[in-house]
Design a protein around this motif. Sequence first.
Motif, PDB file in Angstrom:
ATOM      1  N   UNK A  76      84.883 -13.534 -58.802  1.00 30.77           N
ATOM      2  CA  UNK A  76      85.246 -12.342 -59.587  1.00 30.77           C
ATOM      3  C   UNK A  76      84.395 -11.159 -59.156  1.00 30.77           C
ATOM      4  N   UNK A  77      84.683 -10.596 -57.991  1.00 32.84           N
ATOM      5  CA  UNK A  77      83.862  -9.486 -57.489  1.00 32.84           C
ATOM      6  C   UNK A  77      83.830  -8.315 -58.469  1.00 32.84           C
ATOM      7  N   UNK A  78      82.633  -7.792 -58.658  1.00 25.28           N
ATOM      8  CA  UNK A  78      82.466  -6.635 -59.525  1.00 25.28           C
ATOM      9  C   UNK A  78      82.603  -6.933 -61.006  1.00 25.28           C
ATOM     10  N   UNK A  79      82.557  -8.197 -61.410  1.00 22.63           N
ATOM     11  CA  UNK A  79      82.739  -8.540 -62.823  1.00 22.63           C
ATOM     12  C   UNK A  79      81.688  -7.858 -63.693  1.00 22.63           C
ATOM     13  N   UNK A  80      82.152  -7.279 -64.790  1.00 22.90           N
ATOM     14  CA  UNK A  80      81.267  -6.581 -65.728  1.00 22.90           C
ATOM     15  C   UNK A  80      81.828  -6.739 -67.129  1.00 22.90           C
ATOM     16  N   UNK A  81      80.924  -6.857 -68.091  1.00 26.60           N
ATOM     17  CA  UNK A  81      81.323  -7.008 -69.493  1.00 26.60           C
ATOM     18  C   UNK A  81      81.553  -5.644 -70.130  1.00 26.60           C
ATOM     19  N   UNK A  82      82.592  -5.582 -70.928  1.00 28.03           N
ATOM     20  CA  UNK A  82      82.961  -4.382 -71.680  1.00 28.03           C
ATOM     21  C   UNK A  82      83.134  -4.780 -73.142  1.00 28.03           C
ATOM     22  N   UNK A  83      82.630  -3.964 -74.051  1.00 28.90           N
ATOM     23  CA  UNK A  83      82.872  -4.203 -75.472  1.00 28.90           C
ATOM     24  C   UNK A  83      84.322  -3.889 -75.795  1.00 28.90           C
ATOM     25  N   UNK A  84      84.893  -4.675 -76.682  1.00 27.88           N
ATOM     26  CA  UNK A  84      86.191  -4.303 -77.240  1.00 27.88           C
ATOM     27  C   UNK A  84      85.937  -3.141 -78.195  1.00 27.88           C
ATOM     28  N   UNK A  85      86.862  -2.213 -78.308  1.00 26.37           N
ATOM     29  CA  UNK A  85      86.645  -1.072 -79.209  1.00 26.37           C
ATOM     30  C   UNK A  85      86.540  -1.482 -80.678  1.00 26.37           C
ATOM     31  N   UNK A  86      87.020  -2.660 -81.010  1.00 23.82           N
ATOM     32  CA  UNK A  86      86.974  -3.152 -82.387  1.00 23.82           C
ATOM     33  C   UNK A  86      85.666  -3.865 -82.719  1.00 23.82           C
ATOM     34  N   UNK A  87      84.775  -4.034 -81.757  1.00 31.64           N
ATOM     35  CA  UNK A  87      83.504  -4.730 -81.964  1.00 31.64           C
ATOM     36  C   UNK A  87      82.461  -3.759 -82.517  1.00 31.64           C
ATOM     37  N   UNK A  88      82.744  -3.199 -83.684  1.00 30.88           N
ATOM     38  CA  UNK A  88      81.921  -2.106 -84.217  1.00 30.88           C
ATOM     39  C   UNK A  88      80.474  -2.498 -84.479  1.00 30.88           C
ATOM     40  N   UNK A  89      80.238  -3.672 -85.050  1.00 31.53           N
ATOM     41  CA  UNK A  89      78.844  -4.062 -85.319  1.00 31.53           C
ATOM     42  C   UNK A  89      78.090  -4.281 -84.008  1.00 31.53           C
TER      43      UNK A  89
END
Length: 142
Positions: A76-89
Amino acid sequence: MRTPPASSLRHIRFQSPTRSPRGHHPGVFGLANALAREGRLSPDEYAVWRASNDWYDAHFPNPSAVDPTVYDPRVNPGAAAWFRPTATEALARVAPYLRILRAHGVPCVRLESSRPGRIVYADAYQVVAAAPPARRAPQGRT
């Protein structure tokens, strides 16, 4: 209040604006963890960093524990974690990391995207997106 259509929701990522020597943009957690590992945090900053990491460890799934290849650059080249917009806390709890980074002059930018890449992992709080495959140039006839 109406919920915006899913297509208009944007994933959120906090990362270094510059690439690391390994060629990726370290995320907010990696940047803060590096300061701690290098012994650069004050005792108060260290306590905040440790408590914050402990909260995420207790409440946030670790994608690598679910799929050990999720961050493998060959898979998975360039894999990076992103928050879901609903993950408010989870998003609200990024603020202490940003304060620590700012205090140490470590730049960190906020990115938003409704299409962060090819999703290779997803849970209730985050997605891990790999860079889309590079387009190959058309092969000429020989």
